[in-house]
Design a protein around this motif. Structure first.
Motif, PDB file in Angstrom:
ATOM      1  N   PRO A   1       0.780  -1.243   0.000  1.00 50.44           N
ATOM      2  CA  PRO A   1       0.000   0.000   0.000  1.00 50.44           C
ATOM      3  C   PRO A   1       0.810   1.292   0.000  1.00 50.44           C
ATOM      4  O   PRO A   1       0.437   2.249  -0.685  1.00 50.44           O
ATOM      5  CB  PRO A   1      -0.860  -0.118   1.269  1.00 50.44           C
ATOM      6  CG  PRO A   1      -0.228  -1.185   2.097  1.00 50.44           C
ATOM      7  CD  PRO A   1       0.438  -2.115   1.134  1.00 50.44           C
ATOM      8  N   THR A   2       1.924   1.349   0.745  1.00 53.94           N
ATOM      9  CA  THR A   2       2.655   2.627   0.775  1.00 53.94           C
ATOM     10  C   THR A   2       3.323   2.913  -0.567  1.00 53.94           C
ATOM     11  O   THR A   2       3.476   4.075  -0.944  1.00 53.94           O
ATOM     12  CB  THR A   2       3.706   2.676   1.911  1.00 53.94           C
ATOM     13  OG1 THR A   2       4.609   1.559   1.785  1.00 53.94           O
ATOM     14  CG2 THR A   2       3.042   2.647   3.278  1.00 53.94           C
ATOM     15  N   GLN A   3       3.696   1.869  -1.317  1.00 51.32           N
ATOM     16  CA  GLN A   3       4.251   2.096  -2.653  1.00 51.32           C
ATOM     17  C   GLN A   3       3.187   2.693  -3.569  1.00 51.32           C
ATOM     18  O   GLN A   3       3.458   3.629  -4.326  1.00 51.32           O
ATOM     19  CB  GLN A   3       4.768   0.785  -3.237  1.00 51.32           C
ATOM     20  CG  GLN A   3       5.387   0.925  -4.633  1.00 51.32           C
ATOM     21  CD  GLN A   3       6.688   1.699  -4.638  1.00 51.32           C
ATOM     22  OE1 GLN A   3       7.568   1.440  -3.826  1.00 51.32           O
ATOM     23  NE2 GLN A   3       6.824   2.663  -5.534  1.00 51.32           N
ATOM     24  N   ALA A   4       1.972   2.166  -3.506  1.00 52.51           N
ATOM     25  CA  ALA A   4       0.892   2.702  -4.344  1.00 52.51           C
ATOM     26  C   ALA A   4       0.571   4.144  -3.970  1.00 52.51           C
ATOM     27  O   ALA A   4       0.304   4.981  -4.836  1.00 52.51           O
ATOM     28  CB  ALA A   4      -0.351   1.835  -4.203  1.00 52.51           C
ATOM     29  N   LEU A   5       0.599   4.439  -2.670  1.00 45.25           N
ATOM     30  CA  LEU A   5       0.324   5.812  -2.222  1.00 45.25           C
ATOM     31  C   LEU A   5       1.391   6.772  -2.725  1.00 45.25           C
ATOM     32  O   LEU A   5       1.083   7.870  -3.206  1.00 45.25           O
ATOM     33  CB  LEU A   5       0.241   5.858  -0.689  1.00 45.25           C
ATOM     34  CG  LEU A   5      -0.994   5.194  -0.075  1.00 45.25           C
ATOM     35  CD1 LEU A   5      -0.818   5.016   1.434  1.00 45.25           C
ATOM     36  CD2 LEU A   5      -2.262   6.003  -0.368  1.00 45.25           C
ATOM     37  N   LEU A   6       2.660   6.378  -2.622  1.00 42.10           N
ATOM     38  CA  LEU A   6       3.713   7.283  -3.074  1.00 42.10           C
ATOM     39  C   LEU A   6       3.698   7.428  -4.594  1.00 42.10           C
ATOM     40  O   LEU A   6       4.031   8.497  -5.125  1.00 42.10           O
ATOM     41  CB  LEU A   6       5.082   6.838  -2.547  1.00 42.10           C
ATOM     42  CG  LEU A   6       5.764   5.609  -3.150  1.00 42.10           C
ATOM     43  CD1 LEU A   6       6.634   5.960  -4.340  1.00 42.10           C
ATOM     44  CD2 LEU A   6       6.613   4.918  -2.087  1.00 42.10           C
ATOM     45  N   ASP A   7       3.288   6.372  -5.299  1.00 42.81           N
ATOM     46  CA  ASP A   7       3.181   6.466  -6.763  1.00 42.81           C
ATOM     47  C   ASP A   7       2.082   7.456  -7.161  1.00 42.81           C
ATOM     48  O   ASP A   7       2.290   8.324  -8.019  1.00 42.81           O
ATOM     49  CB  ASP A   7       2.871   5.090  -7.366  1.00 42.81           C
ATOM     50  CG  ASP A   7       4.064   4.144  -7.321  1.00 42.81           C
ATOM     51  OD1 ASP A   7       5.192   4.613  -7.062  1.00 42.81           O
ATOM     52  OD2 ASP A   7       3.876   2.934  -7.533  1.00 42.81           O
ATOM     53  N   ALA A   8       0.905   7.326  -6.533  1.00 39.26           N
ATOM     54  CA  ALA A   8      -0.203   8.240  -6.849  1.00 39.26           C
ATOM     55  C   ALA A   8       0.145   9.670  -6.431  1.00 39.26           C
ATOM     56  O   ALA A   8      -0.195  10.634  -7.134  1.00 39.26           O
ATOM     57  CB  ALA A   8      -1.480   7.773  -6.152  1.00 39.26           C
ATOM     58  N   TYR A   9       0.824   9.807  -5.311  1.00 37.64           N
ATOM     59  CA  TYR A   9       1.247  11.132  -4.820  1.00 37.64           C
ATOM     60  C   TYR A   9       2.213  11.781  -5.817  1.00 37.64           C
ATOM     61  O   TYR A   9       2.142  12.989  -6.084  1.00 37.64           O
ATOM     62  CB  TYR A   9       1.911  10.965  -3.456  1.00 37.64           C
ATOM     63  CG  TYR A   9       2.324  12.250  -2.778  1.00 37.64           C
ATOM     64  CD1 TYR A   9       1.397  13.039  -2.101  1.00 37.64           C
ATOM     65  CD2 TYR A   9       3.652  12.672  -2.784  1.00 37.64           C
ATOM     66  CE1 TYR A   9       1.785  14.207  -1.458  1.00 37.64           C
ATOM     67  CE2 TYR A   9       4.045  13.831  -2.154  1.00 37.64           C
ATOM     68  CZ  TYR A   9       3.104  14.600  -1.487  1.00 37.64           C
ATOM     69  OH  TYR A   9       3.497  15.763  -0.855  1.00 37.64           O
ATOM     70  N   THR A  10       3.103  10.970  -6.385  1.00 39.59           N
ATOM     71  CA  THR A  10       4.070  11.481  -7.366  1.00 39.59           C
ATOM     72  C   THR A  10       3.370  11.908  -8.650  1.00 39.59           C
ATOM     73  O   THR A  10       3.720  12.930  -9.259  1.00 39.59           O
ATOM     74  CB  THR A  10       5.145  10.408  -7.650  1.00 39.59           C
ATOM     75  OG1 THR A  10       5.769  10.026  -6.413  1.00 39.59           O
ATOM     76  CG2 THR A  10       6.209  10.928  -8.598  1.00 39.59           C
TER      77      THR A  10
END
Length: 308
Positions: A138-147
């Protein structure tokens, strides 16, 4: 203060759009903090966090540890290969022994899908899933969407293609959930053998042709071929994979528009993308790494605020 609707971050599947936006707003604040001369805040001085990694990790583990230390939390690092797990101790016993040292939060990576959910039901601590098998990250997906939000201004309405080993990728599944919740359109592209049979039931279209996928999208997220999870041969050779599904500068420059290139790392240079693509101005790979610390600070801070 606004708060998350959950007490754990077990997967993007279990949180809603408001949760994601709250994490992003909190990360905006922490992004400013980590770019100051003094990169630390005393927010979590009373919180103790255990990082329990049953699988090898470099970037995710370092990113979580740095996020925790930036928040002034006390940190315990636990490597399963050097622990009593190798002697047959169960997951619950291992974690409960750590919690008896008055640990408030557990960040865990495990090879078994569902391990974080199982743990959350059996121990008294806030659980953050740092990757469970080929399930979620989940944190990888969050940082990807944030980027994506940082580069393009918004995620809603954007077209994102995820390219590569979708079958074994926890990054792909978490990204599909998060991007759809934020209003993006998602396609996947890769060898037929590496596309899950029922992927379209998630509302995702399959585009087998890489050039067509790149001409359609605003963002291409290039996944690593996960050789450690490949129990059989899913494609003839790495060279053939790179020829059909790898992105080089010539391909990128021949498109009718400029797209954003992402990669969750570590990069197999010359396989998923060439060095001139990884290091180009269209690449946001290093932005993803920097944003990872801010996102993980936000997740830990928001979950810690719910610990009584």
């Amino acid at each position: 203060m606004k708060e998350l609707s959950v007490n754990h971050l077990l997967g993007i599947k279990y949180i809603n759009e408001n949760d994601i936006n709250l994490i992003f707003e909190t990360a905006d604040h922490f992004k400013e903090v980590i770019n100051r001369p003094i990169k630390k805040v005393p927010s979590l001085r009373d919180i103790t966090i255990a990082n329990i990694f049953f699988e090898n990790s470099t970037r995710t583990k370092l990113s979580f540890e740095l996020a925790q230390k930036r928040l002034s939390a006390d940190v315990i690092n636990f490597a399963a290969s050097q622990s009593s797990v190798t002697k047959g101790e169960t997951l619950i016993d291992t974690v409960n022994n750590i919690l008896s040292m008055k640990v408030d939060m557990v960040v865990m990576r495990h090879s078994s899908p569902g391990a974080a959910v199982f743990l959350s039901k059996n121990v008294k601590a806030s659980i953050v899933n740092a990757g469970d098998g080929a399930h979620e990250h989940p944190t990888q997906a969050l940082l990807d969407a944030y980027t994506i939000r940082e580069r393009l201004g918004n995620v809603a309405g954007k077209k994102i293609v995820i390219v590569g080993d979708i079958l074994h990728s926890r990054v792909a599944l978490s990204n599909i959930y998060s991007l759809q919740k934020l209003g993006a359109e998602v396609k996947v592209c890769g060898p037929k053998t590496l596309i899950p049979k029922y992927i379209e039931e998630l509302g995702v279209k399959v585009e087998p042709n890489l050039r067509k996928a790149l001409e359609w999208c605003d963002v291409a997220n290039m996944l690593r071929v996960q050789n450690e999870r490949l129990d059989i041969s899913y494609f003839p050779s790495t060279r053939e994979y790179a020829m059909q599904y790898g992105v080089d500068k010539n391909l990128l420059d021949s498109l009718n528009k400029e797209i954003v290139i992402m990669h969750p790392g570590p990069i197999n240079r010359g396989v998923e993308i060439t060095s001139d693509v990884a290091d180009s101005k269209q690449s946001v790979i290093l932005n993803q790494v920097e944003n990872g610390v801010a996102i993980r600070m936000a997740v830990i801070y928001l979950l810690a605020s719910k610990i009584q």
